[in-house]
Write a protein that holds these residues in place. Structure first.
Motif, PDB file in Angstrom:
ATOM      1  N   PRO A 143       9.409  11.200 -11.402  1.00 50.69           N
ATOM      2  CA  PRO A 143       8.176  10.473 -11.695  1.00 50.69           C
ATOM      3  C   PRO A 143       7.142  11.362 -12.383  1.00 50.69           C
ATOM      4  O   PRO A 143       6.887  12.493 -11.941  1.00 50.69           O
ATOM      5  CB  PRO A 143       7.671  10.052 -10.310  1.00 50.69           C
ATOM      6  N   PRO A 144       6.533  10.885 -13.451  1.00 53.96           N
ATOM      7  CA  PRO A 144       5.490  11.675 -14.119  1.00 53.96           C
ATOM      8  C   PRO A 144       4.280  11.933 -13.229  1.00 53.96           C
ATOM      9  O   PRO A 144       3.513  12.859 -13.478  1.00 53.96           O
ATOM     10  CB  PRO A 144       5.119  10.819 -15.328  1.00 53.96           C
ATOM     11  N   THR A 145       4.125  11.144 -12.175  1.00 50.22           N
ATOM     12  CA  THR A 145       3.005  11.341 -11.258  1.00 50.22           C
ATOM     13  C   THR A 145       3.132  12.619 -10.434  1.00 50.22           C
ATOM     14  O   THR A 145       2.193  12.994  -9.722  1.00 50.22           O
ATOM     15  CB  THR A 145       2.881  10.132 -10.316  1.00 50.22           C
ATOM     16  N   MET A 146       4.255  13.314 -10.549  1.00 50.96           N
ATOM     17  CA  MET A 146       4.384  14.615  -9.898  1.00 50.96           C
ATOM     18  C   MET A 146       3.455  15.649 -10.529  1.00 50.96           C
ATOM     19  O   MET A 146       3.155  16.678  -9.910  1.00 50.96           O
ATOM     20  CB  MET A 146       5.827  15.121  -9.960  1.00 50.96           C
ATOM     21  N   PHE A 191      14.308  22.604  -7.729  1.00 52.96           N
ATOM     22  CA  PHE A 191      13.559  23.592  -8.509  1.00 52.96           C
ATOM     23  C   PHE A 191      14.446  24.380  -9.463  1.00 52.96           C
ATOM     24  O   PHE A 191      14.010  24.738 -10.561  1.00 52.96           O
ATOM     25  CB  PHE A 191      12.816  24.562  -7.581  1.00 52.96           C
ATOM     26  N   SER A 192      15.683  24.641  -9.067  1.00 51.10           N
ATOM     27  CA  SER A 192      16.571  25.392  -9.972  1.00 51.10           C
ATOM     28  C   SER A 192      16.771  24.647 -11.284  1.00 51.10           C
ATOM     29  O   SER A 192      16.767  25.247 -12.364  1.00 51.10           O
ATOM     30  CB  SER A 192      17.922  25.657  -9.305  1.00 51.10           C
ATOM     31  N   GLU A 193      16.929  23.334 -11.180  1.00 52.43           N
ATOM     32  CA  GLU A 193      17.063  22.539 -12.401  1.00 52.43           C
ATOM     33  C   GLU A 193      15.764  22.556 -13.190  1.00 52.43           C
ATOM     34  O   GLU A 193      15.766  22.685 -14.427  1.00 52.43           O
ATOM     35  CB  GLU A 193      17.453  21.103 -12.073  1.00 52.43           C
ATOM     36  N   TYR A 194      14.638  22.439 -12.503  1.00 46.52           N
ATOM     37  CA  TYR A 194      13.335  22.503 -13.173  1.00 46.52           C
ATOM     38  C   TYR A 194      13.186  23.813 -13.932  1.00 46.52           C
ATOM     39  O   TYR A 194      12.748  23.834 -15.088  1.00 46.52           O
ATOM     40  CB  TYR A 194      12.224  22.367 -12.138  1.00 46.52           C
ATOM     41  N   GLU A 238       0.204  15.643 -11.207  1.00 43.65           N
ATOM     42  CA  GLU A 238      -1.107  15.877 -10.587  1.00 43.65           C
ATOM     43  C   GLU A 238      -1.004  16.806  -9.376  1.00 43.65           C
ATOM     44  O   GLU A 238      -1.727  17.825  -9.306  1.00 43.65           O
ATOM     45  CB  GLU A 238      -1.753  14.543 -10.203  1.00 43.65           C
ATOM     46  N   PRO A 239      -0.145  16.539  -8.397  1.00 39.84           N
ATOM     47  CA  PRO A 239      -0.058  17.474  -7.273  1.00 39.84           C
ATOM     48  C   PRO A 239       0.517  18.831  -7.665  1.00 39.84           C
ATOM     49  O   PRO A 239       0.135  19.859  -7.089  1.00 39.84           O
ATOM     50  CB  PRO A 239       0.846  16.753  -6.266  1.00 39.84           C
ATOM     51  N   PHE A 240       1.404  18.864  -8.639  1.00 35.52           N
ATOM     52  CA  PHE A 240       1.950  20.154  -9.089  1.00 35.52           C
ATOM     53  C   PHE A 240       0.842  21.024  -9.678  1.00 35.52           C
ATOM     54  O   PHE A 240       0.726  22.210  -9.344  1.00 35.52           O
ATOM     55  CB  PHE A 240       3.049  19.929 -10.126  1.00 35.52           C
ATOM     56  N   VAL A 241       0.017  20.450 -10.537  1.00 30.12           N
ATOM     57  CA  VAL A 241      -1.086  21.206 -11.137  1.00 30.12           C
ATOM     58  C   VAL A 241      -2.104  21.604 -10.072  1.00 30.12           C
ATOM     59  O   VAL A 241      -2.595  22.740 -10.045  1.00 30.12           O
ATOM     60  CB  VAL A 241      -1.749  20.383 -12.257  1.00 30.12           C
ATOM     61  N   ARG A 242      -2.417  20.682  -9.168  1.00 26.20           N
ATOM     62  CA  ARG A 242      -3.363  20.978  -8.087  1.00 26.20           C
ATOM     63  C   ARG A 242      -2.914  22.178  -7.262  1.00 26.20           C
ATOM     64  O   ARG A 242      -3.689  23.108  -6.996  1.00 26.20           O
ATOM     65  CB  ARG A 242      -3.488  19.743  -7.191  1.00 26.20           C
ATOM     66  N   GLU A 243      -1.658  22.158  -6.871  1.00 24.98           N
ATOM     67  CA  GLU A 243      -1.142  23.246  -6.050  1.00 24.98           C
ATOM     68  C   GLU A 243      -1.011  24.540  -6.854  1.00 24.98           C
ATOM     69  O   GLU A 243      -1.176  25.633  -6.307  1.00 24.98           O
ATOM     70  CB  GLU A 243       0.212  22.859  -5.448  1.00 24.98           C
ATOM     71  N   SER A 244      -0.711  24.434  -8.135  1.00 21.91           N
ATOM     72  CA  SER A 244      -0.618  25.631  -8.976  1.00 21.91           C
ATOM     73  C   SER A 244      -1.966  26.342  -9.045  1.00 21.91           C
ATOM     74  O   SER A 244      -2.042  27.577  -8.983  1.00 21.91           O
ATOM     75  CB  SER A 244      -0.138  25.259 -10.382  1.00 21.91           C
ATOM     76  N   TYR A 245      -3.031  25.570  -9.184  1.00 21.22           N
ATOM     77  CA  TYR A 245      -4.371  26.161  -9.159  1.00 21.22           C
ATOM     78  C   TYR A 245      -4.665  26.782  -7.787  1.00 21.22           C
ATOM     79  O   TYR A 245      -5.205  27.892  -7.691  1.00 21.22           O
ATOM     80  CB  TYR A 245      -5.425  25.100  -9.469  1.00 21.22           C
ATOM     81  N   ARG A 246      -4.320  26.070  -6.736  1.00 15.19           N
ATOM     82  CA  ARG A 246      -4.626  26.539  -5.374  1.00 15.19           C
ATOM     83  C   ARG A 246      -3.912  27.849  -5.065  1.00 15.19           C
ATOM     84  O   ARG A 246      -4.465  28.723  -4.376  1.00 15.19           O
ATOM     85  CB  ARG A 246      -4.227  25.473  -4.354  1.00 15.19           C
ATOM     86  N   LEU A 247      -2.706  27.991  -5.582  1.00 16.82           N
ATOM     87  CA  LEU A 247      -1.880  29.160  -5.266  1.00 16.82           C
ATOM     88  C   LEU A 247      -1.958  30.251  -6.327  1.00 16.82           C
ATOM     89  O   LEU A 247      -1.213  31.235  -6.254  1.00 16.82           O
ATOM     90  CB  LEU A 247      -0.417  28.711  -5.114  1.00 16.82           C
ATOM     91  N   ALA A 248      -2.848  30.110  -7.289  1.00 17.09           N
ATOM     92  CA  ALA A 248      -2.874  31.020  -8.446  1.00 17.09           C
ATOM     93  C   ALA A 248      -3.044  32.481  -8.058  1.00 17.09           C
ATOM     94  O   ALA A 248      -2.561  33.374  -8.759  1.00 17.09           O
ATOM     95  CB  ALA A 248      -3.978  30.602  -9.410  1.00 17.09           C
ATOM     96  N   LYS A 298       6.771  26.669  -4.829  1.00 16.60           N
ATOM     97  CA  LYS A 298       5.971  26.059  -3.766  1.00 16.60           C
ATOM     98  C   LYS A 298       5.273  24.791  -4.276  1.00 16.60           C
ATOM     99  O   LYS A 298       5.275  23.754  -3.597  1.00 16.60           O
ATOM    100  CB  LYS A 298       4.935  27.050  -3.259  1.00 16.60           C
ATOM    101  N   ALA A 299       4.653  24.903  -5.453  1.00 18.61           N
ATOM    102  CA  ALA A 299       3.924  23.757  -6.004  1.00 18.61           C
ATOM    103  C   ALA A 299       4.871  22.601  -6.296  1.00 18.61           C
ATOM    104  O   ALA A 299       4.541  21.426  -6.048  1.00 18.61           O
ATOM    105  CB  ALA A 299       3.186  24.173  -7.276  1.00 18.61           C
ATOM    106  N   PHE A 300       6.058  22.918  -6.804  1.00 23.96           N
ATOM    107  CA  PHE A 300       7.031  21.876  -7.132  1.00 23.96           C
ATOM    108  C   PHE A 300       7.518  21.187  -5.862  1.00 23.96           C
ATOM    109  O   PHE A 300       7.646  19.954  -5.824  1.00 23.96           O
ATOM    110  CB  PHE A 300       8.203  22.495  -7.893  1.00 23.96           C
ATOM    111  N   ALA A 301       7.771  21.969  -4.815  1.00 25.06           N
ATOM    112  CA  ALA A 301       8.247  21.390  -3.553  1.00 25.06           C
ATOM    113  C   ALA A 301       7.203  20.457  -2.947  1.00 25.06           C
ATOM    114  O   ALA A 301       7.535  19.372  -2.445  1.00 25.06           O
ATOM    115  CB  ALA A 301       8.605  22.500  -2.574  1.00 25.06           C
ATOM    116  N   ILE A 302       5.927  20.859  -2.990  1.00 26.86           N
ATOM    117  CA  ILE A 302       4.857  20.018  -2.442  1.00 26.86           C
ATOM    118  C   ILE A 302       4.722  18.733  -3.261  1.00 26.86           C
ATOM    119  O   ILE A 302       4.609  17.627  -2.702  1.00 26.86           O
ATOM    120  CB  ILE A 302       3.534  20.798  -2.416  1.00 26.86           C
ATOM    121  N   ALA A 303       4.752  18.862  -4.586  1.00 29.29           N
ATOM    122  CA  ALA A 303       4.629  17.684  -5.447  1.00 29.29           C
ATOM    123  C   ALA A 303       5.797  16.730  -5.240  1.00 29.29           C
ATOM    124  O   ALA A 303       5.624  15.505  -5.177  1.00 29.29           O
ATOM    125  CB  ALA A 303       4.543  18.119  -6.904  1.00 29.29           C
TER     126      ALA A 303
END
Length: 228
Positions: A74-77, A53-56, A79-89, A36-41
């Motif tokens: 992009p390395p800028t992915m 995501f399968s490749e990730y 920030e949103p990946f970490v943000r969503e990971s915390y939100r969905l923890a 979920k976090a990867f898709a949002i990012a």
């Protein structure tokens, strides 16, 4: 597909004093949250289209920025990946049998650590939220060593912090990068199969010393440390 539990002959008589765990896919089942976090990012930074995501997941064990470089994303992915990971923890769950294993290993006198592809703060936050942080003497993230997995730095750092020689430790991982890190550090490696890896054949081709089907299989390899 079934694989035997194997122990390596040259360490069978060595009492293990420490176990080093990877986190995702070994201690916690976080793949749904990751997806979920990867898709949002991906949607925020890259745009429309299916997130790969399968490749990730095939690169798990590595630090997120390293995976982005490998995948040419992009390395800028991050920030949103970490943000969503915390939100969905709160959606992350502990694998069945892990609590029993951690309790038993601690009672037997073994020292435990985590060496993860996550950043240290994020790993400790997640373990604390799940009530597991007190079991681990140390939790080491990829941002806390010079070279993350598959380099041996993280495992060596864990050994130094635990004050345990390599031959007295074992590392449990679900990715080739975990096994490579352990092997380069001279530590016995165990492949965890309770969360089927993205590529089981690739994991087994990495040459684990032990193949474990369930977390409690580890207990047979880690008897109580004899009292002095």
């Amino acid at each position: 597909m079934a694989f035997p539990v194997l122990d390596r002959p040259d360490t069978s008589t060595s009492v293990r004093h420490a176990v080093i765990f990877d986190l995702d896919g070994v201690v916690v089942d976080s793949f749904a949250v990751m997806s979920k976090a990867f898709a949002i990012a991906y949607a925020e930074v890259v745009g429309d289209g299916p997130a790969p995501f399968s490749e990730y997941r095939r690169h798990l064990g590595r630090y997120f920025p390293d995976i982005m470089r490998i995948m040419n994303l992009p390395p800028t992915m991050e920030e949103p990946f970490v943000r969503e990971s915390y939100r969905l923890a709160d959606e992350v769950r502990v694998f069945d049998g892990i609590l029993e294993v951690l309790l038993t290993l601690r009672v037997r006198g073994l020292r435990l650590a985590v060496a993860t592809g996550k950043s240290g703060p994020r790993a400790r936050s997640l373990l604390d939220r799940l009530g597991l942080l007190p079991f681990f003497a140390h939790v080491i993230g990829s941002d806390e060593v010079a070279r993350p997995k598959p380099a041996p730095d993280m495992v060596r750092h864990a050994l130094d912090l635990l004050d345990v020689p390599a031959e007295r430790a074992i590392m449990i991982g679900d990715a080739p990068t975990d096994l490579a890190s352990a092997q380069s550090a001279g530590v016995a490696s165990a492949a965890a199969l309770w969360a089927p890896p993205e590529d089981v054949d690739e994991l087994l081709a990495s040459g684990p010393d032990v193949v474990l089907h369930h977390p409690t299989d580890l207990l047979a390899l880690c008897p109580a440390i004899p009292a002095h």
